[in-house]
Design a protein around this motif. Sequence first.
Motif, short mmCIF file in Angstrom:
data_model
loop_
_atom_site.label_atom_id
_atom_site.label_comp_id
_atom_site.label_asym_id
_atom_site.label_seq_id
_atom_site.Cartn_x
_atom_site.Cartn_y
_atom_site.Cartn_z
N UNK A 43 0.82 -1.21 0.00
CA UNK A 43 0.00 0.00 0.00
C UNK A 43 0.86 1.26 0.00
N UNK A 44 1.90 1.28 0.82
CA UNK A 44 2.76 2.46 0.91
C UNK A 44 3.55 2.68 -0.38
N UNK A 45 4.00 1.58 -1.02
CA UNK A 45 4.75 1.72 -2.25
C UNK A 45 3.88 2.24 -3.39
N UNK A 46 2.61 1.86 -3.39
CA UNK A 46 1.70 2.38 -4.42
C UNK A 46 1.61 3.90 -4.33
N UNK A 47 1.64 4.43 -3.11
CA UNK A 47 1.59 5.89 -2.92
C UNK A 47 2.83 6.56 -3.49
N UNK A 48 3.93 5.80 -3.58
CA UNK A 48 5.18 6.33 -4.12
C UNK A 48 5.36 6.04 -5.60
N UNK A 49 4.31 5.50 -6.22
CA UNK A 49 4.38 5.21 -7.65
C UNK A 49 5.02 3.89 -7.98
N UNK A 50 5.15 2.98 -7.00
CA UNK A 50 5.73 1.67 -7.25
C UNK A 50 4.70 0.58 -6.98
N UNK A 51 4.87 -0.56 -7.61
CA UNK A 51 4.03 -1.72 -7.32
C UNK A 51 4.89 -2.81 -6.70
N UNK A 52 4.27 -3.59 -5.82
CA UNK A 52 4.98 -4.65 -5.11
C UNK A 52 4.08 -5.85 -4.95
N UNK A 53 4.59 -7.04 -5.27
CA UNK A 53 3.85 -8.28 -5.03
C UNK A 53 4.77 -9.28 -4.33
N UNK A 54 4.16 -10.17 -3.56
CA UNK A 54 4.92 -11.18 -2.83
C UNK A 54 4.14 -12.48 -2.82
N UNK A 55 4.83 -13.58 -3.05
CA UNK A 55 4.18 -14.89 -3.03
C UNK A 55 5.12 -15.91 -2.40
N UNK A 56 4.56 -16.81 -1.60
CA UNK A 56 5.33 -17.84 -0.90
C UNK A 56 4.94 -19.22 -1.40
N UNK A 57 5.92 -20.12 -1.47
CA UNK A 57 5.69 -21.52 -1.82
C UNK A 57 6.59 -22.38 -0.94
N UNK A 58 6.25 -23.66 -0.76
CA UNK A 58 7.16 -24.55 -0.03
C UNK A 58 8.49 -24.67 -0.74
N UNK A 59 9.58 -24.65 0.01
CA UNK A 59 10.90 -24.88 -0.57
C UNK A 59 11.06 -26.36 -0.89
N UNK A 60 12.01 -26.65 -1.75
CA UNK A 60 12.18 -28.04 -2.20
C UNK A 60 13.06 -28.81 -1.22
#
Length: 313
Positions: free
Chosen positions: A213-230
């Motif tokens: 949310x804060x990065x959007x205010x600064x004109x940036x986009x951010x995504x994060x995704x987690x998966x099990x490690x191998x």
Amino acid sequence: MRTAYTALAFLPLALTAACGGAAKDAEAAPPPALSLDQAKSVFETYASADRKADSALDAGQLPAIATGSQLEMDTATYRTAKATGKKPETPTFTEPVFYVPRIASGQRWFAVDTASTTRGVEIRHALLFVEEGGRWKLAADPQRGNASPIKGVRLDDEGYAEAATDGLQVAPADLPAAHASLLTQGPQAAGAQNLAAGQQTTQTYDALQKVSKNLRKSGMTFTSAFTPAEQPAYALRTQDGGAVAWYALKQQEAYKGKKIPVSGELAGLLPGGQIARKSLTSTSLLQYLAAVPQEGQVAVVGLNRRTVAAQSG
């Protein structure tokens, strides 16, 4: 850089087997992964080799002493250290306690609960060692700050532990997927209800939403995704019927914007060092230690995190 039986119901059987029963029980018990003395030797050999590799920042020495997520994390640490000129602080381990499970088949492993002090702060390490290709290697090092040793691991008369795979609120093998779902989708995700609210679960999810949310205010986009490690999950039975479990996750982050700052761990992983970028993706590995009850919610009590790879546009 962790079913009781009613005695009276089985009394006739106990009487008829009194002479040979104890011997049969001992014979049926699987052997320990290695002796306690051997586990101590493995631990001391690792600590010595780790100091040597850290001193030289020689990643070529790491495959002989580390594997899986730990190998990737240590390798990335060396890259950043060389790029920034700041050597990692090699821990001096104290107060080791060895937990060696009896294992009937499959990969042999054991854990060491130990302490170190970094910048005046005591850290508890739940070191996980696995046998790979005839060598013992460190596979994980989830940590707790200013914490007490692991307590309540079930030990038999010879001092050996029991590997735990079932009879729990969440099977150890299912923990990575449940935790990854919570961190990616939030507390309403499938399986997330089995994890207790806390710093490494709901608070991490909330913090990531706030960052986005804060990065959007600064004109940036951010995504994060987690998966099990191998890598597999491992668990030791505790005296109350629960377990203490080790497992790992992978986190993928993506940033887009006009000027994305580069610092810290990323500086050694990207060409050009700290030059700002227009787009950036990173991969981090997270090692966890969790207390898993027979009934109720899982408490995540230890963490070790490291960014291991990055790319930029």
